[in-house]
Design a protein around this motif. Structure first.
Motif, PDB file in Angstrom:
ATOM      1  N   ILE A  17       0.839  -1.202   0.000  1.00 39.27           N
ATOM      2  CA  ILE A  17       0.000   0.000   0.000  1.00 39.27           C
ATOM      3  C   ILE A  17       0.869   1.245   0.000  1.00 39.27           C
ATOM      4  CG2 ILE A  17      -1.563   1.384   1.447  1.00 39.27           C
ATOM      5  CD1 ILE A  17      -2.976  -0.845  -0.130  1.00 39.27           C
ATOM      6  N   ASN A  18       1.880   1.271   0.835  1.00 37.54           N
ATOM      7  CA  ASN A  18       2.738   2.450   0.945  1.00 37.54           C
ATOM      8  C   ASN A  18       3.526   2.728  -0.335  1.00 37.54           C
ATOM      9  OD1 ASN A  18       1.927   3.094   3.539  1.00 37.54           O
ATOM     10  ND2 ASN A  18       3.536   1.867   4.479  1.00 37.54           N
ATOM     11  N   GLU A  19       3.811   1.700  -1.097  1.00 36.16           N
ATOM     12  CA  GLU A  19       4.582   1.867  -2.332  1.00 36.16           C
ATOM     13  C   GLU A  19       3.715   2.201  -3.545  1.00 36.16           C
ATOM     14  OE1 GLU A  19       6.853  -1.759  -2.609  1.00 36.16           O
ATOM     15  OE2 GLU A  19       8.378  -0.999  -1.224  1.00 36.16           O
ATOM     16  N   HIS A  20       2.419   2.048  -3.404  1.00 35.90           N
ATOM     17  CA  HIS A  20       1.499   2.332  -4.505  1.00 35.90           C
ATOM     18  C   HIS A  20       1.409   3.842  -4.703  1.00 35.90           C
ATOM     19  CE1 HIS A  20      -1.714   1.311  -7.245  1.00 35.90           C
ATOM     20  NE2 HIS A  20      -2.494   2.210  -6.671  1.00 35.90           N
ATOM     21  N   THR A  21       1.502   4.294  -5.941  1.00 30.73           N
ATOM     22  CA  THR A  21       1.570   5.733  -6.195  1.00 30.73           C
ATOM     23  C   THR A  21       0.253   6.352  -6.654  1.00 30.73           C
ATOM     24  OG1 THR A  21       2.375   5.307  -8.426  1.00 30.73           O
ATOM     25  CG2 THR A  21       4.034   5.686  -6.697  1.00 30.73           C
ATOM     26  N   GLU A  22      -0.690   5.551  -7.076  1.00 27.51           N
ATOM     27  CA  GLU A  22      -1.979   6.098  -7.520  1.00 27.51           C
ATOM     28  C   GLU A  22      -2.889   6.307  -6.309  1.00 27.51           C
ATOM     29  OE1 GLU A  22      -3.699   3.715 -10.624  1.00 27.51           O
ATOM     30  OE2 GLU A  22      -1.746   3.413 -11.549  1.00 27.51           O
ATOM     31  N   PHE A  84      -5.902  -5.112  -5.297  1.00 22.73           N
ATOM     32  CA  PHE A  84      -4.955  -5.264  -6.395  1.00 22.73           C
ATOM     33  C   PHE A  84      -5.374  -6.368  -7.363  1.00 22.73           C
ATOM     34  CE2 PHE A  84      -2.213  -2.921  -3.422  1.00 22.73           C
ATOM     35  CZ  PHE A  84      -1.863  -1.885  -4.265  1.00 22.73           C
ATOM     36  N   LEU A  85      -6.111  -7.337  -6.900  1.00 19.85           N
ATOM     37  CA  LEU A  85      -6.629  -8.382  -7.791  1.00 19.85           C
ATOM     38  C   LEU A  85      -7.565  -7.775  -8.818  1.00 19.85           C
ATOM     39  CD1 LEU A  85      -6.966 -11.448  -8.447  1.00 19.85           C
ATOM     40  CD2 LEU A  85      -8.908 -11.410  -6.864  1.00 19.85           C
ATOM     41  N   TYR A  86      -8.435  -6.897  -8.376  1.00 23.78           N
ATOM     42  CA  TYR A  86      -9.425  -6.301  -9.269  1.00 23.78           C
ATOM     43  C   TYR A  86      -8.907  -5.100 -10.046  1.00 23.78           C
ATOM     44  CZ  TYR A  86     -12.681  -9.434  -7.060  1.00 23.78           C
ATOM     45  OH  TYR A  86     -13.312 -10.558  -6.604  1.00 23.78           O
ATOM     46  N   ARG A  87      -7.755  -4.587  -9.666  1.00 18.02           N
ATOM     47  CA  ARG A  87      -7.169  -3.433 -10.366  1.00 18.02           C
ATOM     48  C   ARG A  87      -6.263  -3.878 -11.515  1.00 18.02           C
ATOM     49  NH1 ARG A  87      -8.939   1.348 -10.010  1.00 18.02           N
ATOM     50  NH2 ARG A  87      -6.897   2.243 -10.133  1.00 18.02           N
ATOM     51  N   ASN A  88      -5.776  -5.088 -11.479  1.00 24.93           N
ATOM     52  CA  ASN A  88      -4.834  -5.542 -12.505  1.00 24.93           C
ATOM     53  C   ASN A  88      -5.540  -6.204 -13.658  1.00 24.93           C
ATOM     54  OD1 ASN A  88      -2.616  -4.635 -11.076  1.00 24.93           O
ATOM     55  ND2 ASN A  88      -2.462  -6.521  -9.931  1.00 24.93           N
TER      56      ASN A  88
END
Length: 88
Positions: A17-22, A84-88
């Motif tokens: 989560i912390n590394e996600h930029t969007e 992240f499953l549904y975002r990819n």
């Protein structure tokens, strides 16, 4: 899953989560916030400059008050994995 494995998986989810930029949806962030606070046994008061945000955070914390720290970690992990499953 052992307590050590659960903790490691939780830390990995937090890092993801912390590394996600969007930007994340607000409701998702509130759930993450509440589960994270419960999982880490951090009961400090919300400290946003905006009272309405503090109210939303406080409400989110009330919604998870009856679960254990381990359950909060599991819920946090599930939220992250599903997001992240549904975002990819």
């Amino acid at each position: 899953m052992t307590p050590e494995e659960l903790h490691k998986t939780f830390e990995d989810a937090v890092k993801r989560i912390n590394e996600h930029t969007e930007p994340f949806p607000a409701d998702f962030l509130l759930r993450l916030y509440a589960y994270y606070k419960k999982a880490t046994n951090d009961y400090g008061r919300p400290n946003s400059r905006k009272p309405i945000i503090n109210a939303f955070k406080t409400n989110a914390l009330f919604q998870v008050q009856d679960i254990s720290e381990d359950e909060a970690k599991q819920e946090y992990i599930s939220l992250v994995n599903n997001y992240f499953l549904y975002r990819n």
